[in-house]
Design an enzyme around this catalytic site. Sequence first.
Site, PDB file in Angstrom:
ATOM      1  N   LEU A 176     -16.090  -1.917  31.710  1.00  0.00           N
ATOM      2  CA  LEU A 176     -16.701  -1.100  30.666  1.00  0.00           C
ATOM      3  C   LEU A 176     -18.181  -0.781  30.923  1.00  0.00           C
ATOM      4  O   LEU A 176     -18.637   0.328  30.595  1.00  0.00           O
ATOM      5  CB  LEU A 176     -16.529  -1.790  29.314  1.00  0.00           C
ATOM      6  CG  LEU A 176     -16.622  -0.900  28.072  1.00  0.00           C
ATOM      7  CD1 LEU A 176     -15.613   0.234  28.139  1.00  0.00           C
ATOM      8  CD2 LEU A 176     -16.407  -1.739  26.815  1.00  0.00           C
ATOM      9  N   ILE A 179     -18.957   2.550  32.329  1.00  0.00           N
ATOM     10  CA  ILE A 179     -18.972   3.677  31.407  1.00  0.00           C
ATOM     11  C   ILE A 179     -20.237   3.664  30.553  1.00  0.00           C
ATOM     12  O   ILE A 179     -20.837   4.706  30.288  1.00  0.00           O
ATOM     13  CB  ILE A 179     -17.736   3.640  30.481  1.00  0.00           C
ATOM     14  CG1 ILE A 179     -16.456   3.446  31.294  1.00  0.00           C
ATOM     15  CG2 ILE A 179     -17.664   4.880  29.622  1.00  0.00           C
ATOM     16  CD1 ILE A 179     -16.256   4.451  32.389  1.00  0.00           C
ATOM     17  N   GLU A 180     -20.627   2.488  30.119  1.00  0.00           N
ATOM     18  CA  GLU A 180     -21.756   2.365  29.194  1.00  0.00           C
ATOM     19  C   GLU A 180     -23.098   2.653  29.857  1.00  0.00           C
ATOM     20  O   GLU A 180     -23.949   3.330  29.271  1.00  0.00           O
ATOM     21  CB  GLU A 180     -21.776   0.960  28.582  1.00  0.00           C
ATOM     22  CG  GLU A 180     -20.689   0.708  27.554  1.00  0.00           C
ATOM     23  CD  GLU A 180     -20.942   1.465  26.255  1.00  0.00           C
ATOM     24  OE1 GLU A 180     -22.076   1.922  26.028  1.00  0.00           O
ATOM     25  OE2 GLU A 180     -19.995   1.599  25.456  1.00  0.00           O
ATOM     26  N   SER A 181     -23.319   2.107  31.037  1.00  0.00           N
ATOM     27  CA  SER A 181     -24.671   2.140  31.612  1.00  0.00           C
ATOM     28  C   SER A 181     -24.702   2.288  33.119  1.00  0.00           C
ATOM     29  O   SER A 181     -25.776   2.157  33.715  1.00  0.00           O
ATOM     30  CB  SER A 181     -25.400   0.840  31.245  1.00  0.00           C
ATOM     31  OG  SER A 181     -24.723  -0.273  31.832  1.00  0.00           O
ATOM     32  N   TYR A 284     -14.119   8.533  25.798  1.00  0.00           N
ATOM     33  CA  TYR A 284     -14.525   7.169  26.149  1.00  0.00           C
ATOM     34  C   TYR A 284     -13.431   6.407  26.887  1.00  0.00           C
ATOM     35  O   TYR A 284     -13.644   5.898  27.999  1.00  0.00           O
ATOM     36  CB  TYR A 284     -14.927   6.439  24.868  1.00  0.00           C
ATOM     37  CG  TYR A 284     -15.663   5.138  25.083  1.00  0.00           C
ATOM     38  CD1 TYR A 284     -16.938   5.118  25.628  1.00  0.00           C
ATOM     39  CD2 TYR A 284     -15.092   3.929  24.710  1.00  0.00           C
ATOM     40  CE1 TYR A 284     -17.623   3.928  25.800  1.00  0.00           C
ATOM     41  CE2 TYR A 284     -15.768   2.739  24.874  1.00  0.00           C
ATOM     42  CZ  TYR A 284     -17.032   2.745  25.421  1.00  0.00           C
ATOM     43  OH  TYR A 284     -17.710   1.550  25.590  1.00  0.00           O
TER      44      TYR A 284
END
Length: 550
Positions: A176, A179-181, A284
Amino acid sequence: MSSPPQRPGARLAAWVGLVALLGGCATAPLPPVQVPQAEGGEITVPSAAATQAAAPAASAASAADPIAAVFAAETAAAAASAAATVAAEAAPDGPVPSTLGRLDAAEDAVRTDLWVRVRSGFALPDLDNDLVRKWEQWYATRPDYVERMTERGGRYLFHIVEEVERRGMPVELALLPFIESAFNPQAMSHARAAGMWQFMPMTGKDFELKQNLFRDDRRDVLASTRAALDYLQQLHQMFGDWHLALAAYNWGQGNVLRAIKRNERAGLPTDYERLRMPDETRNYVPKLQAVKNIVLRPDAFALALPALENHPFFLSVPIERDIDVALAARLAGLSLEEFQQLNPQMNKPVILAAGTPQVLLPYDNANIFLRQLQRHEGPLASWTAWVAPATLKPADAARRVGMTESELREVNRIPARMLVKAGSTLLVPRDPDSTRDVAEHIADNATMVLAPESRPTRRVVLKAGKKGDSVVAVARRYRVSAAQVAQWNGVGTGARFKAGQSIVVHLATPAKKAGVRSAAKPSRSTKAAASKRPVKVTAPAGRPRATQAR
């Protein structure tokens, strides 16, 4: 018989010896023992067999030196524990531990290749739609970006996979942060989300991520991972579906609940793909699915993933005294950038032991750091914390702590024309002869509150017109608030002044800089009306009370 008092730094000294002993006998990438982690976990207590194996070595060592006994016992216990783990894994029906220790090059691929281990733990239901293919294509056409992202993630991925597996969660969740950072623990969004898991300030506080003057645990590798997995587990318990949990992680649980209820009222399905949601949330899970597909079959997308070995990249090393970030990096043999990649939560150039009792270091550098720290002479920290006893101008605060105003402003990021409010904590030089570290309550709760300096004002007395004037009309004419006019004249905000009655207003002194108009200067349309009334100017009064600003 009472036990002898522990020598100062004995715990750190014990770790120096332990790392040295392990480093001397290690033939694999890492020994089967780690320095205590940030989340409160100590070394796993060895089994009875491991303790028995450790006893002879500890007994022999204790005759010479109590500290050596610690080294021998922990080393032997770790070796016995590793042997027991290997034996359990070799048994036909033996349990497979979630945490691998020392690894042999001859082990099977799932034990040596982290990517193989990650793939074997995939458990989320797959999505297969146009958005997934869109993001597969997006990543496939950016091989340089994927390479940088996965190489950076290699520092943290082993730890995250360990935590995910320990909790029995799908291993896809370890991806994840891609995707986030893009696995950047220093990432900061326009909405003020921070860290590789992108926590908003309030959500971070809900999950016990400290955010103060000296550190922001939203960027802490260990703390933010713990909080993110806690949050995801909580969301999964709420929705009973991982796709909905991921949507809630991105969009907020309240929004997802409302979207579900909206579909229920309309008699529509309530799965992730059928809910109405913003484009960011709609994309997302497809983004995560695309990354999952690339990890499963990189060749199918003409991409190459960097090799990642299935062992820890870093160790957690105790910090017992305040120490400058630059000095800690130098003692570890790392550049400042390399040190900050593993310890990005520091907001200031000093690490406070009371608030940050450990740092993360690559294994070899942990060994170097502990040895060099023992040999270091002189102060460890050149900075400390000072609490302002009263509201002060930066120039006055600087004089009190022996700094220039420009230095104080720069290191504490104080803008121009701001006051430092009483109780604010400032970073200031530490007396080289001082042995006092910053107290825990300051390290955990330090804040700095600033207030704007008001420009000098002039007191203006004017007369109400023949028909009188209302408080609101005077306030509008001089561009101040009705509440201020009411306060200056001891009346209510809805009051009217009688014809010829004296009215007091306080106007800011016009700015000296050419081309800058005072905010309180009457507009051109009201100048004529004001000029018809006699004006008496008296000596400037005291400054109005400053309002608090963050």
